[in-house]
Design an enzyme around this catalytic site. Structure first.
Site, PDB file in Angstrom:
ATOM      1  N   LYS A  76       0.854  -1.185   0.000  1.00 41.36           N
ATOM      2  CA  LYS A  76       0.000   0.000   0.000  1.00 41.36           C
ATOM      3  C   LYS A  76       0.891   1.237   0.000  1.00 41.36           C
ATOM      4  O   LYS A  76       1.308   1.733   1.050  1.00 41.36           O
ATOM      5  CB  LYS A  76      -0.927   0.028   1.218  1.00 41.36           C
ATOM      6  CG  LYS A  76      -1.946   1.147   1.108  1.00 41.36           C
ATOM      7  CD  LYS A  76      -2.285   1.799   2.431  1.00 41.36           C
ATOM      8  CE  LYS A  76      -1.239   2.675   3.019  1.00 41.36           C
ATOM      9  NZ  LYS A  76      -0.934   3.934   2.303  1.00 41.36           N
ATOM     10  N   GLU A 102       9.723   0.253  11.137  1.00 37.55           N
ATOM     11  CA  GLU A 102      10.838   1.192  10.943  1.00 37.55           C
ATOM     12  C   GLU A 102      10.263   2.580  11.116  1.00 37.55           C
ATOM     13  O   GLU A 102       9.479   3.040  10.284  1.00 37.55           O
ATOM     14  CB  GLU A 102      11.405   1.035   9.517  1.00 37.55           C
ATOM     15  CG  GLU A 102      12.071  -0.297   9.260  1.00 37.55           C
ATOM     16  CD  GLU A 102      13.381  -0.451  10.004  1.00 37.55           C
ATOM     17  OE1 GLU A 102      13.955   0.561  10.445  1.00 37.55           O
ATOM     18  OE2 GLU A 102      13.832  -1.603  10.157  1.00 37.55           O
ATOM     19  N   GLU A 132      10.966  14.967  15.917  1.00 36.52           N
ATOM     20  CA  GLU A 132      11.387  14.817  14.518  1.00 36.52           C
ATOM     21  C   GLU A 132      10.704  15.899  13.679  1.00 36.52           C
ATOM     22  O   GLU A 132       9.479  15.944  13.606  1.00 36.52           O
ATOM     23  CB  GLU A 132      10.984  13.424  14.026  1.00 36.52           C
ATOM     24  CG  GLU A 132      11.518  13.112  12.649  1.00 36.52           C
ATOM     25  CD  GLU A 132      11.078  11.739  12.162  1.00 36.52           C
ATOM     26  OE1 GLU A 132       9.875  11.431  12.233  1.00 36.52           O
ATOM     27  OE2 GLU A 132      11.952  10.977  11.699  1.00 36.52           O
ATOM     28  N   CYS A 180      14.597   9.602   7.769  1.00 39.77           N
ATOM     29  CA  CYS A 180      14.502   9.091   9.132  1.00 39.77           C
ATOM     30  C   CYS A 180      15.860   9.061   9.817  1.00 39.77           C
ATOM     31  O   CYS A 180      15.945   9.208  11.024  1.00 39.77           O
ATOM     32  CB  CYS A 180      13.893   7.702   9.119  1.00 39.77           C
ATOM     33  SG  CYS A 180      14.768   6.569   8.026  1.00 39.77           S
TER      34      CYS A 180
HETATM   35  P1  NAD Z   1       3.073   8.135   8.163  1.00 41.76           P
HETATM   36  O1  NAD Z   1       3.187   7.284   9.376  1.00 41.76           O
HETATM   37  O2  NAD Z   1       2.131   9.259   8.177  1.00 41.76           O
HETATM   38  O3  NAD Z   1       2.674   7.235   6.920  1.00 41.76           O
HETATM   39  C1  NAD Z   1       3.447   6.126   6.479  1.00 41.76           C
HETATM   40  C2  NAD Z   1       2.566   5.171   5.722  1.00 41.76           C
HETATM   41  O4  NAD Z   1       1.642   4.579   6.612  1.00 41.76           O
HETATM   42  C3  NAD Z   1       1.720   5.801   4.625  1.00 41.76           C
HETATM   43  O5  NAD Z   1       1.615   4.866   3.564  1.00 41.76           O
HETATM   44  C4  NAD Z   1       0.379   6.025   5.313  1.00 41.76           C
HETATM   45  O6  NAD Z   1      -0.682   6.070   4.390  1.00 41.76           O
HETATM   46  C5  NAD Z   1       0.303   4.799   6.206  1.00 41.76           C
HETATM   47  N1  NAD Z   1      -0.438   4.925   7.449  1.00 41.76           N
HETATM   48  C6  NAD Z   1      -0.528   5.977   8.278  1.00 41.76           C
HETATM   49  N2  NAD Z   1      -1.246   5.657   9.381  1.00 41.76           N
HETATM   50  C7  NAD Z   1      -1.606   4.366   9.248  1.00 41.76           C
HETATM   51  C8  NAD Z   1      -2.338   3.451  10.057  1.00 41.76           C
HETATM   52  N3  NAD Z   1      -2.850   3.808  11.243  1.00 41.76           N
HETATM   53  N4  NAD Z   1      -2.502   2.190   9.607  1.00 41.76           N
HETATM   54  C9  NAD Z   1      -1.971   1.802   8.429  1.00 41.76           C
HETATM   55  N5  NAD Z   1      -1.287   2.622   7.607  1.00 41.76           N
HETATM   56  C10 NAD Z   1      -1.095   3.888   8.019  1.00 41.76           C
HETATM   57  O7  NAD Z   1       4.551   8.630   7.844  1.00 41.76           O
HETATM   58  P2  NAD Z   1       5.031   9.562   6.639  1.00 41.76           P
HETATM   59  O8  NAD Z   1       4.770  10.981   6.992  1.00 41.76           O
HETATM   60  O9  NAD Z   1       4.524   9.046   5.337  1.00 41.76           O
HETATM   61  O10 NAD Z   1       6.605   9.263   6.648  1.00 41.76           O
HETATM   62  C11 NAD Z   1       7.499   9.956   7.423  1.00 41.76           C
HETATM   63  C12 NAD Z   1       7.876   9.126   8.637  1.00 41.76           C
HETATM   64  O11 NAD Z   1       8.464   7.897   8.229  1.00 41.76           O
HETATM   65  C13 NAD Z   1       8.927   9.801   9.485  1.00 41.76           C
HETATM   66  O12 NAD Z   1       8.586   9.670  10.840  1.00 41.76           O
HETATM   67  C14 NAD Z   1      10.192   9.006   9.185  1.00 41.76           C
HETATM   68  O13 NAD Z   1      11.154   9.040  10.188  1.00 41.76           O
HETATM   69  C15 NAD Z   1       9.646   7.649   8.959  1.00 41.76           C
HETATM   70  N6  NAD Z   1      10.593   6.832   8.182  1.00 41.76           N
HETATM   71  C16 NAD Z   1      11.278   5.841   8.833  1.00 41.76           C
HETATM   72  C17 NAD Z   1      12.194   5.069   8.133  1.00 41.76           C
HETATM   73  C18 NAD Z   1      12.952   3.972   8.812  1.00 41.76           C
HETATM   74  O14 NAD Z   1      13.490   3.127   8.121  1.00 41.76           O
HETATM   75  N7  NAD Z   1      13.022   3.929  10.133  1.00 41.76           N
HETATM   76  C19 NAD Z   1      12.403   5.302   6.778  1.00 41.76           C
HETATM   77  C20 NAD Z   1      11.695   6.318   6.151  1.00 41.76           C
HETATM   78  C21 NAD Z   1      10.785   7.072   6.880  1.00 41.76           C
END
Ligand code: NAD
Length: 479
Positions: A177, A251, A385, A285
């Site tokens: 997704k 992650e 963050e 991240c």
């Molecule tokens: P987000 O959590 O808003 O969304 C990430 C994904 O999850 C999207 O596809 C979103 O549609 C989905 N999503 C959101 N809430 C959900 C739920 N309750 N159930 C199922 N799916 C859900 O994050 P973002 O703003 O897209 O990404 C940025 C974040 O990702 C930052 O916090 C960053 O640090 C983190 N990140 C971590 C890594 C890592 O490897 N640790 C890598 C890249 C990004």
């Protein structure tokens, strides 16, 4: 070329969506709609999970030998290698990463992951016989089942590949997704998977928002959830998986520290920090956005950082000279600006940047790369963050204090130390509680585990450890 799409990739084919809902992909640079794609509903997720379930329960993929699966994934890798430029440009277009970054991390790095996992799978002990205490035992690694892969928008292919490839090699089937900001790259990926000979239903892709994402996580047809995204979403997902006893790997976010020791070559350190602190315009991240400098060396580090950051080229992500692009969305631009204002309210001093559009730009979701001095680690700009090009320089008394400050964080994902003495650097590396660490460099090596301590996640990606998340262990006792 039109980037518009009207279908999802489900059951090996292009499937009409269940509803007329759409996602408009907007260029963060021009603010123009560049593509319209269907938005997945719960019914589309149900169709994708049903296809993955069928492919797992009765299809050929989990029943093929690891060698046969490796051959198909190798085909995919070869096709991917031919599309690196196209993929990098597509991702820069949809989410605004500078092309210089995309040409490194948005396409070549995902491809390097595929190759690394192929090497790991070739040497992996899929089935071994052990001399047990009571007789021979066969230990098998079997596929975990139907995997739900949920990536974020900041490094979309990078975070998909770390789930898709080990899942495929282990014999799982998968529903991806993508985030609504970055659906386009997955269409190019789907074409390659199809051409590579991945059987129908093994990979299914439905771009959708949070609600459909939550539906996928809770779906009884899913055996394992692999998530990359915010810590807030990760907590919710972990709670659902805990309730259902579903396998889950997370992650999540970070607030990593770069420790600059007094003997560091300052010019080389600044060159390194341009990448490790500000890669992907700070939307990373692992970005080391807390810069720790000794009180004695503090002014020199602040000055050098100010000069470095003010000299970085901000602008059109597709211009090869650009080092900092726009934020992915207007809400992200606003979020970063709120943190810049908050830092000032908290008493930190802006030495470069501040709110307002960067020079020469009047549209696009840009922010000014910003360096704060006089930051106390307890300030919110040092603890939360921000996910943008905003750095905080924090003073330390001695090396032990630097380690204490680095560890004084809810997160534990990455970090670096900059020093002329590699042994002293390794000593620091061993004391900082993060899943990855670099001495005078920060690179992710796909042969080694990657992931977070504390609120930065659960589990590890990459390396044999990353493949193991997609297997269940079975012990068969022989008479
Ligand atoms: P987000 O959590 O808003 O969304 C990430 C994904 O999850 C999207 O596809 C979103 O549609 C989905 N999503 C959101 N809430 C959900 C739920 N309750 N159930 C199922 N799916 C859900 O994050 P973002 O703003 O897209 O990404 C940025 C974040 O990702 C930052 O916090 C960053 O640090 C983190 N990140 C971590 C890594 C890592 O490897 N640790 C890598 C890249 C990004």
């Amino acid at each position: 070329m039109s980037l518009d799409q009207t279908t999802f990739f489900i059951d090996g084919d292009w499937a009409a969506p269940a509803t007329g809902d759409t996602i408009q992909v907007v260029s963060p640079h021009s603010e123009q709609v560049i593509a319209t794609v269907p938005e997945g509903s719960n019914a589309d997720i149900d169709a994708a999970v049903a296809a993955a379930r069928r492919a797992f329960d009765s299809g050929p993929w989990p029943r093929m030998s690891p060698e046969e699966r490796i051959e198909v994934v190798q085909n995919f890798s070869n096709l991917y290698a031919g599309k690196l430029g196209e993929m990098a440009e597509l991702i820069s277009t949809e989410m605004g990463a500078p092309l210089s970054f995309s040409n490194l991390a948005q396409a070549p790095a995902p491809w390097m992951q595929i190759e690394a996992f192929l090497g790991i799978a070739r040497a992996y002990p899929w089935e071994e016989t052990r001399a047990g205490s009571l007789g021979e035992v066969i230990v098998r690694r079997e596929p975990v089942g139907v995997v739900a892969a949920i990536p974020p928008w900041n490094v979309p292919q990078f975070t998909i590949m770390s789930k898709l490839v080990p899942a495929l090699l282990a014999g799982c089937t998968i529903v991806v997704k993508p985030a609504p900001e970055t659906p386009l790259d997955t269409y190019l990926m789907a074409e390659m998977l199809q051409e590579a000979g991945v059987p129908a239903g093994v990979v299914n892709i439905v771009a959708a928002g949070r609600e459909a994402g939550a539906h996928l996580v809770a779906h009884p047809g899913v055996d394992k959830v692999a998530f990359t995204g915010s810590t807030a979403a990760g907590r919710k997902i972990a709670a659902v998986c805990g309730e259902q006893l579903k396998r889950v790997s997370l992650e999540l976010g970070g607030k990593s520290a770069a420790i600059v020791l007094d003997d560091a070559d300052l010019a080389a350190t600044m060159e390194g920090l341009k990448f490790t602190a500000l890669m992907n315009s700070g939307q990373a991240c692992v970005a080391q956005t807390r810069i720790l400098a000794s009180r004695a060396n503090y002014a020199a580090v602040v000055d050098a950082l100010a000069e470095t950051v003010s000299g970085m080229a901000v602008g059109d992500p597709l211009d090869p000279a650009t080092e900092i692009g726009p934020m992915v969305a207007q809400r992200q631009q606003e979020r970063v600006e709120k943190y810049i204002a908050l830092g000032q309210e908290e008493g930190a001093r802006v030495v470069v940047g501040g709110n307002g559009m960067p020079d020469g730009l009047s549209s696009g979701w840009y922010v000014r790369p910003t360096v704060f001095a006089d930051v106390d680690n307890r300030m919110r700009i040092a603890q939360e963050e921000i996910f943008g090009p905003v750095l905080s320089v924090i003073p330390f008394d001695d090396v032990a204090d630097a380690v204490r400050i680095a560890n004084d964080s809810e997160y534990g994902l990455a970090g670096t130390v900059w020093t002329a003495d590699v042994e002293a650097g390794l000593d620091v590396a061993r004391q900082v509680r993060t899943g990855t660490y670099g001495v005078n460099t920060y690179t992710m090596d796909f042969a080694a585990p990657f992931g977070g301590y504390k609120s930065s996640g659960v589990g590890r990606e990459f390396g044999p450890e990353g493949l193991s998340h997609y297997t269940e262990l079975k012990s068969i006792y022989k008479p």
